[in-house]
Motif scaffolding. Structure first.
Motif, mmCIF file in Angstrom:
data_model
loop_
_atom_site.group_PDB
_atom_site.id
_atom_site.type_symbol
_atom_site.label_atom_id
_atom_site.label_comp_id
_atom_site.label_asym_id
_atom_site.label_seq_id
_atom_site.Cartn_x
_atom_site.Cartn_y
_atom_site.Cartn_z
ATOM 1 N N UNK A 121 0.872 -1.239 0.076
ATOM 2 C CA UNK A 121 0.216 0.120 -0.056
ATOM 3 C C UNK A 121 0.842 1.476 0.045
ATOM 4 N N UNK A 122 0.546 2.302 -0.971
ATOM 5 C CA UNK A 122 1.305 3.439 -1.051
ATOM 6 C C UNK A 122 0.457 4.508 -0.673
ATOM 7 N N UNK A 123 1.105 5.567 -0.134
ATOM 8 C CA UNK A 123 0.285 7.017 -0.221
ATOM 9 C C UNK A 123 1.169 8.085 -0.835
ATOM 10 N N UNK A 124 0.622 8.544 -1.980
ATOM 11 C CA UNK A 124 1.294 9.513 -2.796
ATOM 12 C C UNK A 124 1.657 10.659 -2.183
ATOM 13 N N UNK A 125 1.280 11.079 -1.038
ATOM 14 C CA UNK A 125 1.621 12.030 -0.184
ATOM 15 C C UNK A 125 3.006 11.921 0.427
ATOM 16 N N UNK A 126 3.376 10.693 0.556
ATOM 17 C CA UNK A 126 4.610 10.227 1.412
ATOM 18 C C UNK A 126 5.201 9.042 0.495
ATOM 19 N N UNK A 127 5.466 9.066 -0.584
ATOM 20 C CA UNK A 127 5.908 8.038 -1.374
ATOM 21 C C UNK A 127 7.334 7.657 -0.939
ATOM 22 N N UNK A 152 -8.192 11.368 0.184
ATOM 23 C CA UNK A 152 -8.973 12.724 -0.419
ATOM 24 C C UNK A 152 -7.824 13.570 -0.941
ATOM 25 N N UNK A 153 -6.808 14.032 -0.141
ATOM 26 C CA UNK A 153 -6.164 15.171 -0.382
ATOM 27 C C UNK A 153 -4.706 14.679 -1.068
ATOM 28 N N UNK A 154 -4.441 13.501 -1.401
ATOM 29 C CA UNK A 154 -3.428 12.774 -1.919
ATOM 30 C C UNK A 154 -3.286 13.402 -3.373
ATOM 31 N N UNK A 155 -2.176 13.724 -3.889
ATOM 32 C CA UNK A 155 -1.914 14.231 -5.354
ATOM 33 C C UNK A 155 -2.017 12.913 -6.265
ATOM 34 N N UNK A 156 -2.423 13.278 -7.406
ATOM 35 C CA UNK A 156 -2.455 12.305 -8.311
ATOM 36 C C UNK A 156 -1.567 12.081 -9.407
ATOM 37 N N UNK A 157 -0.939 11.177 -9.645
ATOM 38 C CA UNK A 157 0.339 11.089 -10.552
ATOM 39 C C UNK A 157 0.105 10.002 -11.407
ATOM 40 N N UNK A 158 0.406 10.248 -12.773
ATOM 41 C CA UNK A 158 0.231 9.110 -13.821
ATOM 42 C C UNK A 158 1.035 7.964 -13.367
ATOM 43 N N UNK A 159 0.512 6.591 -13.901
ATOM 44 C CA UNK A 159 1.029 5.531 -13.345
ATOM 45 C C UNK A 159 2.472 5.245 -13.779
ATOM 46 N N UNK A 160 2.725 5.840 -14.954
ATOM 47 C CA UNK A 160 4.229 5.657 -15.495
ATOM 48 C C UNK A 160 5.287 6.340 -14.479
ATOM 49 N N UNK A 162 4.824 7.280 -11.364
ATOM 50 C CA UNK A 162 4.911 6.473 -10.075
ATOM 51 C C UNK A 162 5.792 5.355 -10.192
ATOM 52 N N UNK A 163 5.497 4.620 -11.595
ATOM 53 C CA UNK A 163 6.492 3.558 -11.662
ATOM 54 C C UNK A 163 7.972 3.827 -11.604
ATOM 55 N N UNK A 164 8.172 5.160 -12.441
ATOM 56 C CA UNK A 164 9.533 5.477 -12.438
ATOM 57 C C UNK A 164 9.967 6.101 -11.198
ATOM 58 N N UNK A 165 9.169 6.520 -10.114
ATOM 59 C CA UNK A 165 9.692 7.087 -8.927
ATOM 60 C C UNK A 165 9.979 6.111 -7.874
#
Length: 205
Positions: A121-127, A152-160, A162-165
């Motif tokens: 499980x990941x949270x894009x606010x604290x990748x 609700x307040x998490x930023x949305x990033x494209x899948x690719x 996130x994969x790269x990150x």
């Protein structure tokens, strides 16, 4: 203790009894950084009352636990979460949620014993909290899928992106989820099962 003839020993609740049709059980581990929703996922999808080991956070964690982004969190898992879900009449999943703080990671060794796969499980606010988690799974050779918990307040990033990150291999499934919803959490587990099946098919051939 004196048990008289009228005394009865309570058995398991009816909802906790395994279905008579169950023929196979699989152990799955839900992992992730501190506060990403592991306890919530296990609790939302479990068909039995989940076992949790949440304790109130104290001053002992100040300066030790990284709670940036989840400063309002007041309780934390100190051992494990446990739940169960029937994916079919025959297949049962036993779910084990790990503690998120690094100081409790020594417990992972026992929790991963016999596990077939894992959900990260990941949270894009604290990748950044996910990097070491994924690294430990890769070191152990445990197959896993990544579930992006949509706060609700998490930023949305494209899948690719996130994969790269995360430096994630292309074949590792990634899926959005809301850990609060049973159907969403179940979809994550089904994605893991399909992924594990795809890994097993070439071996069977």
């Amino acid at each position: 203790m004196d048990f008289r003839s009228s005394d009865t020993i309570p058995g398991p609740r009816s909802e906790d009894v395994l279905p008579s049709t169950a023929t196979a059980a699989v152990k799955v581990v839900v992992v992730g950084g501190f506060g990403v929703g592991k306890t919530t996922m296990v609790g939302s999808v479990s068909e039995i009352r989940p076992l949790t080991t949440e304790e109130t956070m104290t001053q002992a964690g100040v300066g030790v636990d990284d709670n940036r982004g989840v400063e309002t969190k007041t309780a934390t898992t100190v051992a494990m979460d446990f739940g169960r879900i029937s994916l079919s009449d025959e297949l049962i999943l036993y779910l084990f949620g790990t503690p998120g703080q690094e100081r409790f990671w020594f417990l992972w060794n026992g929790l991963f014993e016999g596990a077939l796969g894992a959900v990260v499980l990941i949270d894009t606010r604290r990748l950044q909290t996910s990097f070491d988690v994924i690294g430990r799974l890769e070191e152990r050779g445990v197959p896993f899928v990544v579930a992006v918990n949509t706060f609700p307040d998490a930023p949305h990033h494209p899948v690719e992106a996130l994969r790269n990150a995360l430096d994630l291999a292309e074949e590792v499934p990634m899926i959005d989820c809301d850990a609060r919803l049973r159907t969403s959490s179940r979809d994550v587990l089904m994605t893991l099962m399909r992924y594990l099946h795809s890994l097993a098919v070439p071996l069977a051939g």
